[in-house]
Enzyme design. Structure first.
Site, short mmCIF file in Angstrom:
data_model
loop_
_atom_site.label_atom_id
_atom_site.label_comp_id
_atom_site.label_asym_id
_atom_site.label_seq_id
_atom_site.Cartn_x
_atom_site.Cartn_y
_atom_site.Cartn_z
N ALA A 171 -20.54 59.20 66.39
CA ALA A 171 -19.14 59.47 66.08
C ALA A 171 -18.78 60.88 66.54
O ALA A 171 -19.36 61.86 66.08
CB ALA A 171 -18.90 59.31 64.58
N TYR A 213 -13.55 55.70 57.48
CA TYR A 213 -12.92 56.82 58.16
C TYR A 213 -11.46 56.51 58.46
O TYR A 213 -10.93 55.49 58.04
CB TYR A 213 -13.75 57.20 59.39
#
Length: 370
Positions: free
Chosen positions: A57, A182
């Site tokens: 990420a 997220y």
């Protein structure tokens, strides 16, 4: 013939086998810049024999980092710092590369896992988080600021600019991080999205911003760059996001030109109850694949060669992605190929290591005898 070691495609991306390496945060960057750790870590995984390596990420903005040590791609300096790593991988491995571009939303400003992973408060060196709504991930954590129109526009542009930098690096694929609680997942889930405007409430409204971001990213890079999304197919919380809504989202992404769906679950709520076990998320990938026709990458405690072979052979997913398992055994694809009677790519420096009984494992017979 082993189905796990047959070629496949994710849109324009042609892959030699069905094994991907899932993005795994390393929490080892400095101000978002990669360090020597990334060189040795990614170099190691690039020699695994997997067909696709998805970088961890990678934050699209400083405030989008999970931790202060997250990798980032919010400036040209960050792109330039990744270039030597990409070049080294290209020199020694045929593996294809992808980058997972991400924004942590309300789960940002957290300590690294080996320091407890807790929310870092503003007075302790943390930063102000943002989210769909002013609702913290857990009680006592920093209350995020609900994104207004200007904030939404900035986030979208941050994703676009990060995607362009991925393309400038010559990397073949981009994965939007819409999973694990997220920011994009926070918009999707009614547990975290309590907005009353056109970005909240109904399923159509909750999907709107993630779809806008995807559409903007897809338009920002050429078609030869594969673009997909990782999602959490279930929040594992009653009243939360679920697989039925995930199918609707996947069909909407299909209309916008997604090349693949990477199907995980959980992460948006500390109230989740996940029945962890082998293949525990594969049913989600199978359903999305069946009901949308999209290529899917399945994950979730895939540890055995025969297990991965069955997932692909039975049409539950087009590819399997390994995470913790390939950290434990970075040559997992070699060992799987040996078990399944297949061949795998390996650098010539390593050809002499193959066991005598597996002398065709690397598909190379011109081995020196010295």
């Amino acid at each position: 013939m082993s189905q796990l070691f047959t070629p496949t495609t994710l849109g324009p991306l042609q892959l030699k086998n069905r094994i991907a390496i899932a993005p795994m945060c390393q929490y080892s960057a400095t101000a978002g810049l990669p360090t020597d750790w990334h060189m040795i870590h990614l170099g190691n995984l690039a020699l695994s024999g997997a067909a696709l390596l998805i970088l961890e990420a990678t934050a699209v903005s400083p405030e989008g980092r999970i931790s202060p040590q997250d990798l980032g791609l919010w400036s040209d300096e960050h792109r330039q710092a990744l270039q030597p790593i990409v070049a080294a991988v290209r020199k020694y491995s045929p593996i294809k590369l992808a980058v997972q571009i991400a924004h942590a939303g309300r789960k940002a400003s957290s300590a690294v896992p080996w320091e407890g992973g807790a929310n870092i408060k503003l007075d302790a060196g943390g930063w102000q988080t943002v989210a769909p709504s002013a609702v913290p991930h857990a009680e006592g954590e920093t209350v995020p600021i609900a994104l207004d129109e200007a904030g939404l526009a900035k986030v979208k542009q941050d994703f676009v600019m990060a995607a362009r930098r991925v393309h400038e690096l010559g990397i073949e694929a981009i994965e939007l991080h819409g999973a694990h609680g997220y920011l994009l997942h926070q918009f999707l889930s009614p547990l975290s999205n309590q907005r009353e405007d056109r970005y909240g409430g109904s399923l159509e409204n909750r999907m709107r911003f993630p779809l806008e971001v995807f559409e903007a990213v897809r338009a920002a890079v050429p078609r030869e760059v594969a673009v997909g999304m990782r999602i959490s197919a279930s929040d594992w919380v009653e009243g939360g996001w679920d697989v039925e809504q995930s199918v609707v989202l996947a069909n909407e992404l299909k209309k916008l030109g997604t090349d693949f769906m990477h199907v995980s679950s959980g992460g948006v709520s500390p109230r989740q109850k996940i029945p962890v076990g082998p293949n525990y998320q594969i049913g989600f990938a199978e359903r999305i694949r069946r009901e949308t026709g999209l290529p899917t990458i399945g994950v979730g405690l895939i540890t055995e060669a025969e297990q991965a072979e069955a997932i692909v052979a039975q049409g539950q997913a087009d590819m399997v992605a390994l995470a913790r398992g390939i950290l434990y055994d970075p040559r997992w694809p070699w060992h799987a190929a040996a078990q399944l009677g297949a061949q795998v790519d390996a650098p010539p420096q390593y050809w002499r290591c193959q066991p005598h009984e597996q002398k065709q494992l690397f598909g190379e017979t011109r081995l020196g005898q010295r």
